[in-house]
Design an enzyme around this catalytic site. Structure first.
Site, PDB file in Angstrom:
ATOM      1  N   TYR A  58       0.634  -1.432   0.363  1.00 24.18           N
ATOM      2  CA  TYR A  58       0.116  -0.238  -0.085  1.00 24.18           C
ATOM      3  C   TYR A  58       1.333   1.446   0.162  1.00 24.18           C
ATOM      4  CZ  TYR A  58      -3.344   3.890   1.816  1.00 24.18           C
ATOM      5  OH  TYR A  58      -3.722   4.685   1.541  1.00 24.18           O
ATOM      6  N   LYS A  94       2.023   4.275  -2.722  1.00 26.71           N
ATOM      7  CA  LYS A  94       1.092   5.905  -2.890  1.00 26.71           C
ATOM      8  C   LYS A  94       2.610   6.317  -3.006  1.00 26.71           C
ATOM      9  CE  LYS A  94      -3.012   5.716  -1.746  1.00 26.71           C
ATOM     10  NZ  LYS A  94      -4.433   6.523  -1.843  1.00 26.71           N
TER      11      LYS A  94
HETATM   12  N1  LIG Z   1      -9.331   6.862   5.731  1.00 19.66           N
HETATM   13  C1  LIG Z   1      -7.373   7.089   5.895  1.00 19.66           C
HETATM   14  O1  LIG Z   1      -7.215   7.059   7.701  1.00 19.66           O
HETATM   15  C2  LIG Z   1      -6.097   7.485   5.310  1.00 19.66           C
HETATM   16  C3  LIG Z   1      -5.535   8.114   5.731  1.00 19.66           C
HETATM   17  C4  LIG Z   1      -4.528   8.157   4.426  1.00 19.66           C
HETATM   18  C5  LIG Z   1      -5.026   7.870   3.306  1.00 19.66           C
HETATM   19  N2  LIG Z   1      -5.918   7.892   3.199  1.00 19.66           N
HETATM   20  C6  LIG Z   1      -6.428   7.880   1.532  1.00 19.66           C
HETATM   21  O2  LIG Z   1      -7.197   8.271   1.378  1.00 19.66           O
HETATM   22  C7  LIG Z   1      -8.419   8.495   0.104  1.00 19.66           C
HETATM   23  C8  LIG Z   1      -9.681   8.258   0.429  1.00 19.66           C
HETATM   24  O3  LIG Z   1      -9.718   7.025   1.280  1.00 19.66           O
HETATM   25  P1  LIG Z   1     -11.654   6.629   2.276  1.00 19.66           P
HETATM   26  O4  LIG Z   1     -10.762   6.165   3.373  1.00 19.66           O
HETATM   27  O5  LIG Z   1     -12.001   7.736   1.587  1.00 19.66           O
HETATM   28  O6  LIG Z   1     -11.429   5.633   1.504  1.00 19.66           O
HETATM   29  P2  LIG Z   1     -13.118   5.040   1.088  1.00 19.66           P
HETATM   30  O7  LIG Z   1     -12.861   3.457   1.029  1.00 19.66           O
HETATM   31  O8  LIG Z   1     -14.123   5.783   1.682  1.00 19.66           O
HETATM   32  O9  LIG Z   1     -12.897   5.781  -0.516  1.00 19.66           O
HETATM   33  C9  LIG Z   1     -12.419   5.393  -1.692  1.00 19.66           C
HETATM   34  C10 LIG Z   1     -13.547   5.290  -2.572  1.00 19.66           C
HETATM   35  O10 LIG Z   1     -13.042   5.442  -3.563  1.00 19.66           O
HETATM   36  C11 LIG Z   1     -13.695   3.980  -4.615  1.00 19.66           C
HETATM   37  N3  LIG Z   1     -12.968   3.192  -5.141  1.00 19.66           N
HETATM   38  C12 LIG Z   1     -12.363   2.720  -5.343  1.00 19.66           C
HETATM   39  N4  LIG Z   1     -11.663   1.758  -5.965  1.00 19.66           N
HETATM   40  C13 LIG Z   1     -12.086   1.964  -6.734  1.00 19.66           C
HETATM   41  C14 LIG Z   1     -12.227   1.670  -8.737  1.00 19.66           C
HETATM   42  N5  LIG Z   1     -11.400   0.687  -8.997  1.00 19.66           N
HETATM   43  N6  LIG Z   1     -13.054   2.034  -8.872  1.00 19.66           N
HETATM   44  C15 LIG Z   1     -14.328   3.302  -9.054  1.00 19.66           C
HETATM   45  N7  LIG Z   1     -13.624   3.422  -7.651  1.00 19.66           N
HETATM   46  C16 LIG Z   1     -13.351   3.115  -6.886  1.00 19.66           C
HETATM   47  C17 LIG Z   1     -14.508   3.369  -3.400  1.00 19.66           C
HETATM   48  O11 LIG Z   1     -15.843   3.351  -4.419  1.00 19.66           O
HETATM   49  C18 LIG Z   1     -14.865   5.002  -2.429  1.00 19.66           C
HETATM   50  O12 LIG Z   1     -16.189   5.441  -2.524  1.00 19.66           O
HETATM   51  C19 LIG Z   1      -7.667   6.879  -0.450  1.00 19.66           C
HETATM   52  O13 LIG Z   1      -6.802   7.163  -1.792  1.00 19.66           O
HETATM   53  C20 LIG Z   1      -7.311   5.812   0.725  1.00 19.66           C
HETATM   54  O14 LIG Z   1      -5.777   5.855   0.194  1.00 19.66           O
HETATM   55  C21 LIG Z   1      -6.979   7.712   3.756  1.00 19.66           C
END
Ligand SMILES: NC(=O)c1ccc[n+]([C@@H]2O[C@H](COP(=O)([O-])OP(=O)(O)OC[C@H]3O[C@@H](n4cnc5c(N)ncnc54)[C@H](O)[C@@H]3O)[C@@H](O)[C@H]2O)c1
Length: 314
Positions: free
Chosen positions: A150, A154
């Protein structure tokens, strides 16, 4: 919306056409509301349509080139790329699958942005790109040494962004989030929703290791604030964002007990490979841009609990 510093008539965002990938997700949903509040026109692309039918959604799998081509339409002012495989454990089980979305699809989205003259890209990165640096504060200046697929995907995407800024002059910013929590995470399997589910069902939680590992937990509205700031200030390069204060997993559990009133018993199990013993963030660059986190852990957790708390029968 409060806490995100989005204002109606925001000169940096009003009338701007912004594509939000993953805009139906946890952070995306909150960001879309803030962008709309600021007067932007938002297009979401996601597996799921955005719940507000007034928001245009390109629904499909971003691993499908056709979905990407439809989503990155001409005339966009920018893209906020949030869609990703977000689970570290899933990335360890299926590194190839994670690569296809987090790197390949990201590379193609960037290329489409270049071809279609989309000038600005914000990318959801993570502080996990730096790997284990002990309790040294993690800043933008540390080298990238991710410990999991992961984190590696990134980091790879960040390198692509850097190249598109270097060669094509695109304004790209990788906002490196800490552990994000807040309303809208009922579908998530991260530790805060696990705690909330345990509290709601009189259950307990498992902790990997002894619970003394330090993490920076940041509220989703503070993350949205940082994304809007990165947009408005035209920030390029990486930007470390968190609450700026680290908490042990044991302290997090204690806060969850206080907020929910539930005992939440803990079972300690062996630590997983790739787990960082400490995450301590240096958010001074974000601070210099004007970023000010609004939530502490207790006020923030109190915004999550209502979505999990059992409904009282009158
Ligand atoms: N939540 C955290 O703590 C955190 C920390 C660091 C980074 N991030 C990054 O922030 C971003 C958002 O995270 P989040 O927590 O909102 O996650 P989440 O899973 O709630 O949202 C991700 C969204 O992307 C969509 N998605 C995933 N794969 C897809 C695909 N192949 N095609 C179309 N849509 C797709 C999902 O349906 C979902 O709605 C991500 O890139 C994640 O890596 C999150």
């Amino acid at each position: 919306m409060t806490g995100t510093t989005a204002q109606r008539g925001d000169p940096g965002l009003e009338g701007k056409r912004v594509l939000v990938t993953g805009g139906a997700g946890f952070i995306g949903g909150r960001l879309v509301t803030a962008l709309l509040d600021a007067g932007a026109e938002v297009i979401v692309t996601d597996h799921h349509p955005h719940p507000d039918p007034a928001v245009k959604s390109v629904v499909g799998d971003l691993c499908d080139p056709e979905v990407r081509r439809t989503a990155v339409s001409a005339g966009l002012d920018g893209m906020v790329h949030l869609a990703a495989v977000t689970s570290v454990l899933r990335s360890i089980e299926d590194p190839g699958g994670v690569y296809r979305l987090n790197v390949e699809a990201t590379a193609d989205l960037l290329e489409l942005c270049r071809e279609r003259e989309v000038p600005r890209v914000l990318f959801a990165s993570t502080n996990a790109v730096t790997g284990d640096v002990g309790d040294t504060p993690i800043s933008e200046r540390l080298p990238l040494r991710p410990l999991t697929p992961y984190g590696a995907t990134k980091a790879a995407a960040e390198m692509l962004l850097s190249a598109y800024t270097g060669v094509y002059g695109m304004q790209t910013c990788a906002v490196r989030f800490a552990n994000v929590y807040g309303p809208g995470m009922r579908h998530k399997d991260s530790f805060v929703p696990r705690l909330m589910r345990a509290a709601a069902s009189d259950g307990g939680v498992q902790v990997y290791g002894d619970g003394t590992q330090l993490r920076d937990y940041v509220h989703v509205d503070d993350i949205v604030q940082s994304l809007l700031l990165a947009w408005r200030t035209g920030r390029t390069g990486p930007l470390v964002v968190g609450s700026g204060s680290s908490t042990s997993v044991n302290e997090l559990i204690e806060t969850a007990r206080t907020v929910t009133g539930a005992p939440i018993p803990v079972e300690y199990t062996p630590a997983k490979a790739g787990e960082m013993p400490a995450v301590v963030l240096d958010i001074s660059e974000a601070h210099a841009l004007g970023y000010r986190p609004h939530h502490d852990l207790r006020s923030g957790m109190a915004t999550v609990w209502p979505e999990f708390a059992p409904v009282e029968v009158a």
